[in-house]
Design a protein around this motif. Sequence first.
Motif, PDB file in Angstrom:
ATOM      1  N   GLY A 101       0.936  -1.211  -0.027  1.00 44.00           N
ATOM      2  CA  GLY A 101       0.034   0.167   0.133  1.00 44.00           C
ATOM      3  C   GLY A 101       0.727   1.178   0.092  1.00 44.00           C
ATOM      4  O   GLY A 101       2.147   1.211   0.085  1.00 44.00           O
ATOM      5  N   ASP A 102       0.370   2.329  -0.051  1.00 44.26           N
ATOM      6  CA  ASP A 102       0.893   3.612  -0.105  1.00 44.26           C
ATOM      7  C   ASP A 102       1.484   4.155   1.220  1.00 44.26           C
ATOM      8  O   ASP A 102       2.316   4.922   1.112  1.00 44.26           O
ATOM      9  CB  ASP A 102      -0.024   4.600  -0.796  1.00 44.26           C
ATOM     10  CG  ASP A 102      -0.251   4.714  -2.260  1.00 44.26           C
ATOM     11  OD1 ASP A 102       0.320   3.733  -2.981  1.00 44.26           O
ATOM     12  OD2 ASP A 102      -1.318   5.226  -2.716  1.00 44.26           O
ATOM     13  N   HIS A 103       0.950   3.521   2.102  1.00 41.32           N
ATOM     14  CA  HIS A 103       1.473   4.107   3.547  1.00 41.32           C
ATOM     15  C   HIS A 103       1.925   2.997   4.416  1.00 41.32           C
ATOM     16  O   HIS A 103       1.744   2.510   5.494  1.00 41.32           O
ATOM     17  CB  HIS A 103       0.379   4.744   4.400  1.00 41.32           C
ATOM     18  CG  HIS A 103      -0.019   5.936   3.712  1.00 41.32           C
ATOM     19  ND1 HIS A 103       0.529   7.159   4.020  1.00 41.32           N
ATOM     20  CD2 HIS A 103      -1.274   6.231   2.755  1.00 41.32           C
ATOM     21  CE1 HIS A 103       0.031   8.259   3.213  1.00 41.32           C
ATOM     22  NE2 HIS A 103      -0.809   7.618   2.694  1.00 41.32           N
ATOM     23  N   GLU A 104       2.905   1.959   3.659  1.00 40.45           N
ATOM     24  CA  GLU A 104       3.344   0.737   4.088  1.00 40.45           C
ATOM     25  C   GLU A 104       4.964   0.762   3.962  1.00 40.45           C
ATOM     26  O   GLU A 104       5.534   1.293   3.052  1.00 40.45           O
ATOM     27  CB  GLU A 104       2.869  -0.552   3.646  1.00 40.45           C
ATOM     28  CG  GLU A 104       1.330  -0.756   4.176  1.00 40.45           C
ATOM     29  CD  GLU A 104       0.833  -2.034   3.531  1.00 40.45           C
ATOM     30  OE1 GLU A 104      -0.287  -2.315   3.906  1.00 40.45           O
ATOM     31  OE2 GLU A 104       1.413  -2.714   2.617  1.00 40.45           O
ATOM     32  N   ILE A 105       5.878   0.310   4.905  1.00 35.94           N
ATOM     33  CA  ILE A 105       7.065   0.559   5.025  1.00 35.94           C
ATOM     34  C   ILE A 105       7.572  -0.835   5.724  1.00 35.94           C
ATOM     35  O   ILE A 105       7.040  -1.265   6.642  1.00 35.94           O
ATOM     36  CB  ILE A 105       7.578   1.955   5.595  1.00 35.94           C
ATOM     37  CG1 ILE A 105       9.027   2.151   5.290  1.00 35.94           C
ATOM     38  CG2 ILE A 105       7.257   1.785   6.999  1.00 35.94           C
ATOM     39  CD1 ILE A 105       9.663   3.475   5.644  1.00 35.94           C
ATOM     40  N   MET A 106       8.854  -1.265   5.001  1.00 36.39           N
ATOM     41  CA  MET A 106       9.723  -2.203   5.787  1.00 36.39           C
ATOM     42  C   MET A 106      10.768  -1.581   6.390  1.00 36.39           C
ATOM     43  O   MET A 106      11.398  -0.607   5.827  1.00 36.39           O
ATOM     44  CB  MET A 106      10.021  -3.092   4.718  1.00 36.39           C
ATOM     45  CG  MET A 106       8.687  -4.169   4.108  1.00 36.39           C
ATOM     46  SD  MET A 106       9.490  -5.579   3.418  1.00 36.39           S
ATOM     47  CE  MET A 106      10.067  -6.605   4.464  1.00 36.39           C
ATOM     48  N   LEU A 107      11.418  -2.074   7.300  1.00 40.50           N
ATOM     49  CA  LEU A 107      12.632  -1.557   8.160  1.00 40.50           C
ATOM     50  C   LEU A 107      13.643  -2.613   8.497  1.00 40.50           C
ATOM     51  O   LEU A 107      13.257  -3.893   8.432  1.00 40.50           O
ATOM     52  CB  LEU A 107      12.200  -0.647   9.401  1.00 40.50           C
ATOM     53  CG  LEU A 107      11.308   0.368   9.094  1.00 40.50           C
ATOM     54  CD1 LEU A 107      10.964   0.833  10.688  1.00 40.50           C
ATOM     55  CD2 LEU A 107      11.919   1.515   8.494  1.00 40.50           C
ATOM     56  N   GLY A 108      14.761  -2.103   8.188  1.00 42.41           N
ATOM     57  CA  GLY A 108      15.800  -3.045   8.786  1.00 42.41           C
ATOM     58  C   GLY A 108      15.626  -3.344  10.205  1.00 42.41           C
ATOM     59  O   GLY A 108      15.130  -2.553  11.046  1.00 42.41           O
ATOM     60  N   ALA A 109      16.431  -4.338  10.688  1.00 39.46           N
ATOM     61  CA  ALA A 109      16.176  -4.805  12.176  1.00 39.46           C
ATOM     62  C   ALA A 109      16.856  -3.617  13.073  1.00 39.46           C
ATOM     63  O   ALA A 109      16.546  -3.175  13.990  1.00 39.46           O
ATOM     64  CB  ALA A 109      16.942  -5.965  12.680  1.00 39.46           C
ATOM     65  N   ALA A 110      18.211  -3.285  12.537  1.00 36.97           N
ATOM     66  CA  ALA A 110      18.930  -2.260  13.209  1.00 36.97           C
ATOM     67  C   ALA A 110      18.413  -1.193  13.145  1.00 36.97           C
ATOM     68  O   ALA A 110      18.085  -0.133  14.220  1.00 36.97           O
ATOM     69  CB  ALA A 110      20.379  -2.120  12.749  1.00 36.97           C
ATOM     70  N   THR A 111      17.576  -0.536  11.996  1.00 39.94           N
ATOM     71  CA  THR A 111      16.901   0.954  11.865  1.00 39.94           C
ATOM     72  C   THR A 111      15.659   0.695  12.811  1.00 39.94           C
ATOM     73  O   THR A 111      15.486   1.651  13.505  1.00 39.94           O
ATOM     74  CB  THR A 111      16.360   1.020  10.431  1.00 39.94           C
ATOM     75  OG1 THR A 111      17.740   0.814   9.567  1.00 39.94           O
ATOM     76  CG2 THR A 111      15.729   1.929  10.186  1.00 39.94           C
TER      77      THR A 111
END
Length: 811
Positions: A546-556
């Motif tokens: 979706g337009d408001h979904e994000i993945m992050l790295g574990a450290a981030t």
Amino acid sequence: MGAVALVLRVRLRQHWRSWLALAVLVALVGGFVMAAASTGRRTAAALPDFVARHGYDALVYSSHPLPGLARIPQVARVTPVLLPFAFPARCVSCSKQIDPGESFSVFEVPPSRLPRVGKLLSGRMPDQSNPDEVLASYTLARDNGVHIGSVIRVLTPTPAQVQLAQKVGPAHLNSAAVPRRSLRVVGLVVAENELHSGQGSRYDLFTTRAFAAAVNPRSVVWPSYYVQLRRGAADLAAFESQLRPLGSNGADDLDLDAAGVEGSIRPQAVGWWVLAGLAALAGLAVLGQAAARQFVTEQDDRQALSAVGLRARQFVALGLARAAVIGAVGAAGAVALATLLSPLTPVGEARLVASSAGAVVFDPLVMVIGAVATVATVVALSVWPAVRDARLLRRSRPEPVPVALVRTVTWSGAPPSALIGVRYALQRGRGRQPVPVGSALLGMVLAVAALCATAVFGASLTRLTSTPALYGVPFQAQFSYQGGGSVDYVTGPVLTSLRRDRAIDRITLAAFAVIDVNGHQVRLAAVTAIRGPALISVVDGRLPSGDHEIMLGAATMRSVGAQPGGLVRVTVTDPEGARHQAQFRVVGRASFAPSFYTGGLGSGAAMTLNALTDLQCPPGADMNACQRNVQRGTIYSVLARAAPGPHAAAALARHVSKYRSFLVSGQQEPAELVNFGESVNFPLLFGGLLAVFGAATMVHLLLVSVPRRRAEAGLLKVLGFARYQVAAVVSWQATAVALVGIVAGVPLGIAAGKAAWRVFATNFGVVPLTVVNVLLIAALAFGVLAAANVLAFFPALLAARSRPAQLLRAE
């Protein structure tokens, strides 16, 4: 205290074997813990010490001299060097020829500054009056097999030939007409910018003053400068702003390279400290059991000593004095063992930069604290057994023999020695001479479980380092604008060609930007799946859609304070410099490729290209113009992966060959894995450590058990047992203990290894794929059985060679 000292000396003569075995166990535990802790300290200090001795903050390149460089206020020291235009032709006695297309340089460093620029690893410094002696970088030794005595032929073209080479490439020159020098390697050296920081490898030669005098007058030479700043990295921005007016060709940020190397060495140092902690915990369990067994074995004369007037507090003092003697001997052995192991560490790149690599090192802080802690620990572990031993003995009640198990052994037709050996392994014994088998069984279960857990962890780590998709590189080729041709060529002909080829199974369009997440700058990979799922390695959760979904790295995720499923505040800048902010939901964790330059494993973010564009260009009258500006200012990459099979692999190879100028090279294994996974096999070290502890525990058990069972062994001989049968009883006892450890420890260890790997991999920022190598687990189980019987050989020999009269004398 005279009575305590007298009894202590008598018991030393009686039980010196078991005391010595316990002291050796203490030395092994303490020595390995001290060695690991000392290695962690040396590993953590290796790079900072190296940078202090040999490091600089920047390497400045120029096509003309820069006399004003030293007058920049932030500059503390300048080391001028010359770089003649040269490339390798042939290496004699090398395992692999040097590729002219690699980052190869010849440095002419002032002789007085050469020891400051690099650390001499082996060999000697070159004779400055000899034009044919050079130092070679360790990368040439590592990747090309260069060694002391190797001869590297270097082409040094004239200015006219250099102009031609810059037009058509060095490979198209008539090499026979190019001047050349045969340079003999007299030493190997490592410089700060040669260390593996995840940005590709450098291959350097350091020549002499005589070489410069012979080559420079008829070659093209570029001046360069190693620069040390007054406040280090803090002065870099101001230094670069004053460097531009001087007309330089740019500078390498050596502090950034050092930070990358430090980031790769730090997990190694943490791993050593974790290994020391785990070894200490395992050692505490083993030593606690061994100390308890030792008290039980010395209860023979308890009632007699009590009858002649020895009081409870004297029994406690006797036990603690015995523990102090064993602890002191063990601590001395631990210090000696840790010191003897020091030349083997540190390892990997930390060994390259450490000042004391390969030398015997006595770490006063670790050794003194470790020795005192070793003695205190042995005494502390003996306090409760000493107090318990000081109480009045109650007649021990006979323990029931494990009837079901004994019947099973009997019905199987096993010989009497097997039946008796199994009973010895599972029953403490009767009367006033019980054998503490419970702690031995528990210790064996824990040892086997730990071995199996490390096997699962090690197999999973090996799979990780050999599978790029698990550490953020699920694609096989990355095409991007490299500075030649049109910026739109990648999204035009390259992408179109890949889309038309059905052998290319997955295609992803990616762009990279810097965004703000909860107030922290994060490098973003914005992706659009052209064919198949997006080529991003998912650690857990799912890809953003979706337009408001994000993945992050574990450290981030840890640094920005986010949680899976939670909301984060994302801020971006549009082409006009205006900032836009929105809430995004974290849908998972991802691992990012080194070529994304997100800052290492576990760092970075990912969202869809549409989400990034919509956030930069919110609805309004100028939305379409904003989107066109965003697209014009974005440099895209195309990620591709072929379908399984040789036909698809060949198809991808054709695309790579056709668009080689757009191919992103250097898809290397992350520096964190190079140092943690390959240079230091921590699971193997920990498994070996536990194997040694388990072996020492088994030896101590058998050395304690055989004397305690001497009356029963005498009866067996009187009843007709031959020597080999008495020895077989001890062997069967060891086998039974090992089997109990295998049956209970293998499933426990597999479960523990899976859990430990998932926690480690998830926090490290890689995909947590667990591998259970059944053959390895079976080999470990067989090895435990074999080792138990080997360790039982000497105690079995002692039992077999004893005479019945001697065995029954005490009874």
